[in-house]
Design a protein around this motif. Structure first.
Motif, PDB file in Angstrom:
ATOM      1  N   PHE A   1       1.356  -1.365  -0.267  1.00  0.00           N
ATOM      2  CA  PHE A   1       0.036  -0.297   0.387  1.00  0.00           C
ATOM      3  C   PHE A   1       0.470   1.303  -0.268  1.00  0.00           C
ATOM      4  CE2 PHE A   1      -2.438   3.284   2.524  1.00  0.00           C
ATOM      5  CZ  PHE A   1      -3.595   3.532   1.439  1.00  0.00           C
ATOM      6  N   THR A   2       1.504   1.343   0.997  1.00  0.00           N
ATOM      7  CA  THR A   2       2.724   2.645   1.165  1.00  0.00           C
ATOM      8  C   THR A   2       3.547   2.633  -0.184  1.00  0.00           C
ATOM      9  OG1 THR A   2       3.144   1.717   3.140  1.00  0.00           O
ATOM     10  CG2 THR A   2       4.810   3.919   1.642  1.00  0.00           C
TER      11      THR A   2
ATOM     12  N   ALA B   1       2.744   1.452  -3.526  1.00  0.00           N
ATOM     13  CA  ALA B   1       1.700   2.166  -4.495  1.00  0.00           C
ATOM     14  C   ALA B   1       1.103   3.065  -4.348  1.00  0.00           C
ATOM     15  CB  ALA B   1       0.428   1.291  -4.327  1.00  0.00           C
ATOM     16  N   ASN B   2       0.990   4.233  -3.058  1.00  0.00           N
ATOM     17  CA  ASN B   2       1.058   5.382  -2.931  1.00  0.00           C
ATOM     18  C   ASN B   2       1.472   5.795  -3.658  1.00  0.00           C
ATOM     19  OD1 ASN B   2      -2.282   5.474  -2.422  1.00  0.00           O
ATOM     20  ND2 ASN B   2      -1.132   4.999   0.156  1.00  0.00           N
TER      21      ASN B   2
ATOM     22  N   ALA C   1       0.792   6.631  -7.275  1.00  0.00           N
ATOM     23  CA  ALA C   1      -0.542   6.223  -7.370  1.00  0.00           C
ATOM     24  C   ALA C   1      -1.443   6.990  -8.537  1.00  0.00           C
ATOM     25  CB  ALA C   1      -1.929   6.738  -6.006  1.00  0.00           C
TER      26      ALA C   1
ATOM     27  N   ASP D   1      -5.709   2.109 -12.925  1.00  0.00           N
ATOM     28  CA  ASP D   1      -6.442   1.424 -11.273  1.00  0.00           C
ATOM     29  C   ASP D   1      -7.136  -0.333 -11.953  1.00  0.00           C
ATOM     30  OD1 ASP D   1      -8.022   2.645 -11.447  1.00  0.00           O
ATOM     31  OD2 ASP D   1      -8.360   3.882  -9.318  1.00  0.00           O
TER      32      ASP D   1
ATOM     33  N   GLY E   1      -2.029  -5.501  -0.780  1.00  0.00           N
ATOM     34  CA  GLY E   1      -1.408  -3.943  -0.735  1.00  0.00           C
ATOM     35  C   GLY E   1      -1.689  -2.793  -2.088  1.00  0.00           C
ATOM     36  N   VAL E   2      -0.692  -3.395  -2.344  1.00  0.00           N
ATOM     37  CA  VAL E   2      -0.860  -2.165  -4.231  1.00  0.00           C
ATOM     38  C   VAL E   2      -2.821  -2.113  -4.718  1.00  0.00           C
ATOM     39  CG1 VAL E   2       0.119  -2.139  -6.413  1.00  0.00           C
ATOM     40  CG2 VAL E   2       1.454  -3.238  -4.385  1.00  0.00           C
TER      41      VAL E   2
ATOM     42  N   ALA F   1      -4.360  -0.192  -1.711  1.00  0.00           N
ATOM     43  CA  ALA F   1      -3.634   1.434  -2.104  1.00  0.00           C
ATOM     44  C   ALA F   1      -4.173   2.070  -3.611  1.00  0.00           C
ATOM     45  CB  ALA F   1      -2.280   1.479  -2.903  1.00  0.00           C
TER      46      ALA F   1
ATOM     47  N   LYS G   1      -7.701   3.206  -3.093  1.00  0.00           N
ATOM     48  CA  LYS G   1      -8.372   3.879  -2.344  1.00  0.00           C
ATOM     49  C   LYS G   1      -8.744   3.535  -1.332  1.00  0.00           C
ATOM     50  CE  LYS G   1      -7.920   7.924  -5.503  1.00  0.00           C
ATOM     51  NZ  LYS G   1      -7.095   7.159  -6.079  1.00  0.00           N
TER      52      LYS G   1
ATOM     53  N   ILE H   1      -6.315   2.006   5.401  1.00  0.00           N
ATOM     54  CA  ILE H   1      -5.383   0.410   5.132  1.00  0.00           C
ATOM     55  C   ILE H   1      -5.933  -0.430   6.791  1.00  0.00           C
ATOM     56  CG2 ILE H   1      -3.482   1.724   5.432  1.00  0.00           C
ATOM     57  CD1 ILE H   1      -3.573  -1.466   3.805  1.00  0.00           C
TER      58      ILE H   1
END
Length: 189
Positions: A55-56, A58-59, A62, A69, A121-122, A125, A128, A131
């Motif tokens: 997630f981190t 990918a942000n 983004a 997406d 996680g990607v 992200a 949106k 998380i």
């Protein structure tokens, strides 16, 4: 993404850990809560941590992939689900080795079963998703399914392992397809 979709995704992602927990259950002579908790904590922590990393990362990217997406989420989840299904079919008759619940054994197993959660996680992200609730749900679900896997492995053996991986892979593919269809149908209206 609704809470129901998130729960279904958490179940799908936890199936690799569930399958390995079944193997661990085969190698445990006497089930004790300490052993169940050890397996659950290792797998649950890694399954929660890896989506956070994905997630981190990918942000950071983004803004560059926002237009695509939904396609990215579909491809990533489809690939991951397909990989789980193919792996379960290829290793259907594979016998589990005896596994001691030491850090030297559990860390690599936890990492190996949570790589797919990095990809999830990607996807989270890109969609949106908030998380912290998502990784809490994924980690808690994996913790629970891992403990259940040890119990089932100890009780019933290999019967559930292949089916769990096929179910998990199918769930991830269907969620990816749903994301794609929702986006393409909504954008065409």
């Amino acid at each position: 993404m609704s809470i129901i979709e998130l729960i279904i995704m958490a179940i799908g992602v936890s199936m690799d850990a569930f399958a390995v927990a079944i193997c661990i259950g085969l190698s445990i002579e006497k089930i004790e809560f300490r052993k169940l908790a050890t397996v659950g904590l290792y797998f649950g922590a890694f399954q929660a941590g890896m989506p956070l990393i994905g997630f981190t990362v990918a942000n950071f990217f983004a803004n560059y992939i926002e237009t695509y997406d939904h396609w990215s989420a579909f491809i990533l989840l489809g690939f991951l689900g397909g990989k789980m299904i193919i792996g379960s079919i290829k290793n259907k008759d594979e016998v589990c080795e005896e596994i001691e619940l030491t850090a030297i054994n559990m860390l690599p197993l936890s990492l190996a079963t949570s790589i797919d959660a990095l990809i999830v996680g990607v996807s989270l992200a890109l969609l949106k998703v908030r998380i912290i609730p998502a990784i809490s749900l994924i980690g808690g679900t994996t913790f629970t399914f891992s403990m259940l896997g040890v119990i089932l492995g100890s009780t019933f053996g290999l019967r559930f392992r292949s089916k769990a991986e096929i179910a998990g892979g199918s769930i991830l593919i269907l969620i990816g397809l749903k994301i794609l269809l929702e986006h393409t149908l909504l954008s065409s209206i």
